[in-house]
Each structure stands twice: as structure tokens, then as C-alpha cells.
Write an enzyme that holds these catalytic residues in place. Structure first.
Site, PDB file in Angstrom:
ATOM      1  N   SER A   1       0.792  -1.235   0.000  1.00 39.92           N
ATOM      2  CA  SER A   1       0.000   0.000   0.000  1.00 39.92           C
ATOM      3  C   SER A   1       0.822   1.282   0.000  1.00 39.92           C
ATOM      4  CB  SER A   1      -0.949   0.015   1.196  1.00 39.92           C
ATOM      5  OG  SER A   1      -1.983  -0.902   0.975  1.00 39.92           O
TER       6      SER A   1
ATOM      7  N   LYS B   1       0.270   3.436  -2.922  1.00 37.32           N
ATOM      8  CA  LYS B   1      -0.950   4.245  -3.025  1.00 37.32           C
ATOM      9  C   LYS B   1      -0.661   5.747  -2.865  1.00 37.32           C
ATOM     10  CE  LYS B   1      -4.085   0.561  -1.494  1.00 37.32           C
ATOM     11  NZ  LYS B   1      -3.835  -0.613  -0.778  1.00 37.32           N
TER      12      LYS B   1
ATOM     13  N   VAL C   1       1.476  -3.641   3.763  1.00 42.90           N
ATOM     14  CA  VAL C   1       1.602  -4.928   4.450  1.00 42.90           C
ATOM     15  C   VAL C   1       2.902  -5.681   4.104  1.00 42.90           C
ATOM     16  CG1 VAL C   1      -0.863  -5.284   4.894  1.00 42.90           C
ATOM     17  CG2 VAL C   1       0.134  -6.142   2.754  1.00 42.90           C
TER      18      VAL C   1
ATOM     19  N   TYR D   1      -4.260   3.594   8.068  1.00 39.35           N
ATOM     20  CA  TYR D   1      -5.559   2.932   8.288  1.00 39.35           C
ATOM     21  C   TYR D   1      -6.193   3.324   9.620  1.00 39.35           C
ATOM     22  CZ  TYR D   1      -2.881   0.370   4.917  1.00 39.35           C
ATOM     23  OH  TYR D   1      -2.076   0.060   3.889  1.00 39.35           O
TER      24      TYR D   1
ATOM     25  N   TYR E   1      -4.011  -2.867  -9.984  1.00 36.92           N
ATOM     26  CA  TYR E   1      -3.889  -2.627  -8.542  1.00 36.92           C
ATOM     27  C   TYR E   1      -2.874  -3.589  -7.919  1.00 36.92           C
ATOM     28  CZ  TYR E   1      -5.010  -2.846  -3.588  1.00 36.92           C
ATOM     29  OH  TYR E   1      -4.896  -2.858  -2.214  1.00 36.92           O
TER      30      TYR E   1
HETATM   31  N1  GLN Z   1      -2.044  -5.523  -1.755  1.00 35.24           N
HETATM   32  C1  GLN Z   1      -2.542  -5.428  -0.427  1.00 35.24           C
HETATM   33  C2  GLN Z   1      -4.035  -5.717  -0.398  1.00 35.24           C
HETATM   34  O1  GLN Z   1      -4.715  -5.361  -1.306  1.00 35.24           O
HETATM   35  C3  GLN Z   1      -2.246  -4.069   0.111  1.00 35.24           C
HETATM   36  C4  GLN Z   1      -2.786  -3.850   1.487  1.00 35.24           C
HETATM   37  C5  GLN Z   1      -1.849  -3.057   2.363  1.00 35.24           C
HETATM   38  O2  GLN Z   1      -0.677  -2.937   2.120  1.00 35.24           O
HETATM   39  N2  GLN Z   1      -2.417  -2.578   3.451  1.00 35.24           N
HETATM   40  O3  GLN Z   1      -4.562  -6.311   0.494  1.00 35.24           O
END
Ligand code: GLN
Length: 307
Positions: A67, A70, A261, A243, A192
Site C-alpha cells: 500500500s 498508493k 503490508v 488505516y 492494482y
Molecule cells: N495488496 C494489499 C491488499 O490489497 C495491500 C494492502 C496493504 O498494504 N495494506 O490487500
């Protein structure tokens, strides 16, 4: 600015102190390729707006952005769409896990913010509408800003996530049912997942994120974001980048930041630099345990937070 050797010594001592904290977290195992990463790895790197880079531990090892990607995708889309983006996605903290389905139903297919998965799917959708190649567009920014032409997608991670991506597929189809995706659902999901699977090191990522510390100015001196847009991206990073732990992160670290993650966290020190940490063992919100602690110690000892 503190001299680089002093910063180096600080990063060395923080890396040594926080590495054992990995035992308190768990690697992301819902993406099998990430479950295989050694949880005891730890890296930290600081890139300064003056051009210096210092790092410690595994700061030159590449890891999965997940993420963290993003943040770059949002910057690119905001620069093109401006306020029109906010008709498709909100900009309030979610207070819910990053992959929550419940909230999306309550809010009629409009994701709470661009950093939870549903919101990032909308951002990817906009990139696809603009260029037809959301992954290529992201790679171009990351390569140019980091100065590393070989930055790329880890295809094993991408296919591992794609094979276990039922929840993101549910989010995407749900938004499509509300008319909130312009492109084919499978294409949005594919881009994505590949954006998330880009691999970079702490040092490379710290350089790549410097435009957020330079008020929108890219490595080549051109403007990716206006000063005002850069301020806005940093505000969303602060309030939504970690988050449902964004409040705790602001309290402990006090910097705009984006976690993933894969265990990476990119933070922005406006006007000073970009600080990146990586430790694969995560807390329950999906943020690196050793990473958050390292950032907490860094801002506590230097006093360099936005507050
Ligand atoms: N690729 C991961 C997902 O879609 C990204 C989530 C994250 O890094 N919080 O679950």
C-alpha cells in the site's frame, strides 16, 4: 540540518534497538509470497532535500511496496483530476480495516479515502482512464524519482496476491455495481495488484518520496504537484495513511506516512526529507511493529515532526 554522520549514527542505534521488536508482530500471510519473508529484517533510510541519503540495517534490500504505492498513485491522479476526484472517493479517516466491505456498503460504493483498498482501486481506475497503463505510469514516476531504472514489479508477489484476491475483487465489483468504476473490473484489479507488487529498497523509496518534502517539486526540478496539492496529499497521509491506526501513528510519530503490508512505511518531513522504514512483522492494523517504533524514536529524539 544535522550533519549526515550524526544522522547515520542515530539511524544505526535506532535500527539496533528496534530489530528485536519483530517478535511482537506477524508477517502478512494472506498473501502467501509475503509470508515467506524473514520477519527479523529491518531497514531505515533518510533522504534529505539537500540530496544526502543515509541508511542503516537492510536499507538497500528491496521489499514489496504494497500500500505504500498508493501514496504515489494518489499524487499522480490528484495532479490531473484535482477536486473532481473527490466525487469518486472521500478523504476522511476510515476507522475501519483497510479491506473493510461493510463501510463501502453503508456509503453507497464511495470509499472513505484513497488509501484504503477500495479507494485505491478508484485511483487505479482513474489512472487507467488517463493512460491505459496504470502500472507503467506508476513505474515511470518511481524510476524517475528514485533514479533507478530497474525498479519493477515482483511478478511472483503479484500472482500470489491475484490468486488470493477475493476480497479486493468483492470491493471492486461492489463499486462497479454503484457505477463507481469506469474500466473493466478485472483490468482495475490486475493493475492494482501489480502496483502493490512493486519492489524497492528503503533508500530508493526515500529518494522517490522526496517530492512530497519539496512541496511537489520532482527530482528534475519540474512540479508534480502544486504546493497546495502537496500539502493536501501530506494531510491525507497523516489522517488516513496508516488505516485505523492513523490516530495512534500521529500521536507517536507525528508525520504524514503511508504503510504497506510488506512492512514498509514512508514518512514525509516537509522541507527536510523523506524517511522510510521496513520491518515485515506487522501489528493488528497492518503496520510494521519495528517500523512504527523506529519512527517514534526518530521524531522523539530529533524533534522533527510536523507538530
Ligand atoms: N495488496 C494489499 C491488499 O490489497 C495491500 C494492502 C496493504 O498494504 N495494506 O490487500
Amino acid at each position: 540540518m544535522t550533519p549526515l554522520p550524526e544522522l547515520q549514527a542515530l539511524l544505526d542505534s535506532i535500527a539496533e534497538e528496534v530489530r528485536p521488536l519483530a517478535a511482537r508482530g506477524r508477517v502478512a500471510d494472506y498473501i502467501p509470497a509475503l509470508a515467506a519473508v524473514d520477519p527479523s529484517r529491518f531497514g531505515i533510510a533518510l533522504a534529505t532535500v539537500e540530496g544526502g541519503v543515509v541508511g542503516s540495517g537492510d536499507w538497500e534490500a528491496r521489499f514489496s511496496l504494497q500500500s505504500v504505492s498508493k501514496a504515489f498513485a494518489l499524487a499522480w491522479v490528484l495532479a490531473r483530476d484535482g477536486d473532481a476526484l473527490w466525487t469518486r472517493v472521500g478523504r476522511e479517516p476510515s476507522g475501519n480495516p483497510f479491506n473493510s466491505l461493510v463501510q463501502l456498503e453503508f456509503e453507497h460504493g464511495i470509499p472513505r479515502n484513497p488509501f484504503i483498498n477500495a479507494g485505491a482501486l478508484v485511483v487505479v481506475d482513474r489512472m487507467l482512464s488517463h493512460t491505459g497503463d496504470a502500472t507503467g505510469t506508476l513505474l515511470e514516476i518511481l524510476r524517475q524519482e528514485s533514479g533507478r531504472a530497474d525498479v519493477d514489479v515482483d511478478l511472483d508477489v503479484a500472482s500470489s496476491e491475484a490468486a488470493h484476491g477475493h476480497r479486493n475483487a468483492a470491493l471492486a465489483h461492489f463499486m462497479a455495481s454503484y457505477g463507481n468504476l469506469e474500466n473493466d473490473v478485472d483490468a482495475v484489479l490486475d493493475h492494482y495488484v501489480r502496483q502493490c507488487a512493486v519492489a524497492m529498497s528503503c533508500g530508493e523509496l526515500a529518494r522517490a518520496g522526496l517530492f512530497l518534502a519539496r512541496h511537489g517539486v520532482r527530482a528534475d526540478g519540474s512540479q508534480l504537484l502544486t504546493r497546495s496539492e502537496a500539502k493536501r496529499v501530506n494531510a491525507i497521509l497523516l489522517t488516513c495513511g496508516t488505516y485505523d491506526a492513523a490516530g495512534d501513528f500521529a500521536y507517536r510519530v507525528g508525520l504524514p506516512g503511508k504503510s504497506g503490508v510488506g512492512g514498509g512505511i514512508l514518512t514525509v518531513l516537509p522541507g527536510r526529507g523523506c524517511l522510510v522504514v521496513w520491518g515485515p512483522a506487522l501489528d493488528r492494523a497492518g503496520n510494521s511493529v519495528a517500523g512504527v517504533e523506529a519512527l517514534d524514536r526518530f521524531t522523539t529524539r530529533t524533534g522533527w515532526s510536523v507538530f
